[in-house]
Design an enzyme around this catalytic site. Structure first.
Site, PDB file in Angstrom:
ATOM      1  N   HIS A  23       0.932  -1.099  -0.092  1.00  0.00           N
ATOM      2  CA  HIS A  23       0.123  -0.069   0.116  1.00  0.00           C
ATOM      3  C   HIS A  23       0.839   1.260   0.072  1.00  0.00           C
ATOM      4  CE1 HIS A  23      -3.945  -1.943   1.187  1.00  0.00           C
ATOM      5  NE2 HIS A  23      -3.150  -2.956   1.210  1.00  0.00           N
ATOM      6  N   ASP A 116      -6.499   5.490   1.772  1.00  0.00           N
ATOM      7  CA  ASP A 116      -6.443   4.382   1.270  1.00  0.00           C
ATOM      8  C   ASP A 116      -7.798   3.735   1.567  1.00  0.00           C
ATOM      9  OD1 ASP A 116      -6.017   1.459   1.228  1.00  0.00           O
ATOM     10  OD2 ASP A 116      -3.786   1.698   1.779  1.00  0.00           O
TER      11      ASP A 116
END
Ligand code: UDP
Length: 460
Positions: A23, A116
């Site tokens: 990520h 995110d």
């Protein structure tokens, strides 16, 4: 203002990443793109992650932290995945609010949070301050669409029947679906985060950004774009591997393990063009000891040169004396500079777990793949590699879920020496070109990033 040139900062974005290598890499890279187009960016992750990462000196992006409630050790120190996520969801939003307040009084007020999709509560924080709330998807649009359908109840679970048909996607066998959906019992805590939580409020975000590119997933992107203000902005590799618009941008910049770069590149330099099998299962996957053994003997039996990344936590599963027995053909290391490795001319094929970053990296660098998906979105990515991009082969597993050495060896040889290998290599070259074009000036992803920046500036 001419966007695309380095200009003085026009808006300030917080880019909030879930604490995992897969990520951080795409969100850091996207941050660099924004910075290049004149936006000030502060990348935010957890304090526990911050303490682990090795930082390359080349990264100019500011880094700040919030708390997940486990400032020492992160998830590894929690009693369970569920306990970790529960605590993170309690502590994270408040510490993000405190960070925004700190920045707002420090003379560097925040205009936007790019968060995110695994951390959807950040949208409420953005709204509290009247800022733009922009969600960032780190998985493919195909996987996002499947999870979205499951969240909305449009995909009936548990799966029944032989084939799954969803708009904009090819027909899938159940085992090609993300593991949380195919096997509902496997990781209930992750199911709640990745399927339910991630998509519950996605339609309320001001923009939806996805690390993919239009040419790779046209049909599903077109379909999702009718639902969300979607922009494809990938592949998020350092610019020097693609369009070269960002000078000297050669590495991601944050690594949770220290790469053994020198030994690895020196070894590769001594190998012939297209001769090496590179093997890596990313930052998280844990293989069964039996699987590790099958893989080891497949590499030995293939007779090819191999570079195998085995993280320190996985080393105990390597068959006894294997490194010594194969030292003439193989190099085993704990972590490598994967981009440099994939871009090396000695690269022949990549035996991969099909993490989305690894998949995009191999695709962007034109490296054929042997797909050995393990969990989460990897089986869906493997289906894309084999059937849609046609730039790899999936090594089939037996009824126990283990991929046997004969199957792995067959795929390696087929790619490096076989007839199918020729077509696969040709396709790999095509995808490499398309990925580069998407990020180059005027390409589909580059245009989307410019439009996003223009919106950000007009909002401010
Ligand atoms: N990676 C690396 N060195 C290694 C193995 C992996 O730098 O030895 C990087 C790789 O380039 C990718 C990331 O770690 O960007 C892994 O992300 P991915 O989505 O492929 O898998 P995950 O770790 O999330 O399962």
């Amino acid at each position: 203002m001419e966007i695309g040139k380095k200009v003085s900062h026009t808006a300030h974005c917080l880019v909030l990443s879930y604490p995992a290598q897969g990520h951080l890499n795409p969100m850091l890279q996207f941050s660099k793109r924004l910075d290049h187009k004149g936006v000030k960016v502060t990348l935010v992750t957890t304090l526990s992650m911050f303490k682990t990462i090795h930082r390359a000196s080349s990264s100019s992006i500011a880094l700040e932290t919030i708390s997940d409630g486990y400032d020492e050790g992160g998830m590894a120190n929690a009693e369970s995945i569920q306990a970790y996520l529960d605590r993170f969801w309690q502590v994270g939003p408040q510490t993000l609010i405190e960070l925004v307040e700190k920045m707002n009084v420090s003379g560097c007020p925040v205009d936007c949070i790019v968060y995110d999709s695994f951390l959807p509560w950040a949208l409420d924080v953005a709204r509290k301050f009247g800022m733009l709330g922009v969600v960032f998807l780190t998985q493919s649009c195909a996987v996002d669409s499947i999870c979205y359908h499951a969240q909305k109840g449009l995909l009936k679970l548990p799966l029944t029947g032989n084939e799954v048909s969803l708009p904009g996607l090819p027909p899938f066998q159940p085992q090609d679906m993300p593991s949380f959906i195919y096997d509902l019992e496997s990781y209930p805590a992750f199911f709640d985060m990745v399927v339910t939580g991630q998509f519950a409020t996605i339609d309320k975000a001001d923009f939806v950004l996805c690390n993919t590119f239009y040419e790779l997933e046209k049909e599903v992107v077109d379909w999702l774009a009718k639902l969300w203000p979607l922009k494809t902005i990938g592949p998020t590799l350092p610019s020097m591997y693609l369009d070269k618009q960002l000078e000297d941008d050669k590495v991601y910049g944050f690594s949770i393990f220290e790469p053994n770069s020198e030994a690895c590149m020196k070894w590769l330099n001594d190998r012939e063009e297209g001769s090496v099998v590179y093997v890596s299962f990313g930052s998280l996957a844990a293989l069964e000891a039996e699987q590790m053994e099958e893989l080891a003997w497949a590499l030995k039996q293939s007779g090819k040169y191999f570079l195998w990344v085995v993280r320190a936590s996985e080393e105990a599963k390597i068959p006894k004396n294997f490194p010594e027995k194969t030292s003439e053909k193989g190099l085993m290391i704990n972590w490598c500079p994967q981009l440099e490795v994939l871009a090396h001319e000695a690269m022949g094929c990549f035996v991969t777990h099909c993490g989305w970053n690894s998949t995009l990296e191999a695709l962007s660098l034109g490296v054929p793949m042997v797909a050995m998906p393990q969990w989460t979105d990897q089986s869906t990515n493997a289906k894309y590699i084999m059937d849609m991009c046609r730039m790899g082969l999936k090594a089939p597993a037996d009824e126990k879920g283990i991929v046997r050495k004969e199957a792995i060896e067959h795929c390696i040889k087929e790619i490096l020496e076989g007839e199918r290998g020729k077509e696969i290599k040709e396709n790999a070259g095509k995808w490499k070109k398309l990925a580069k074009e998407a990020m180059a000036k005027g390409g589909s992803s580059d245009k989307n990033i410019e439009e996003f920046v223009a919106n950000l500036i007009s909002f401010k």
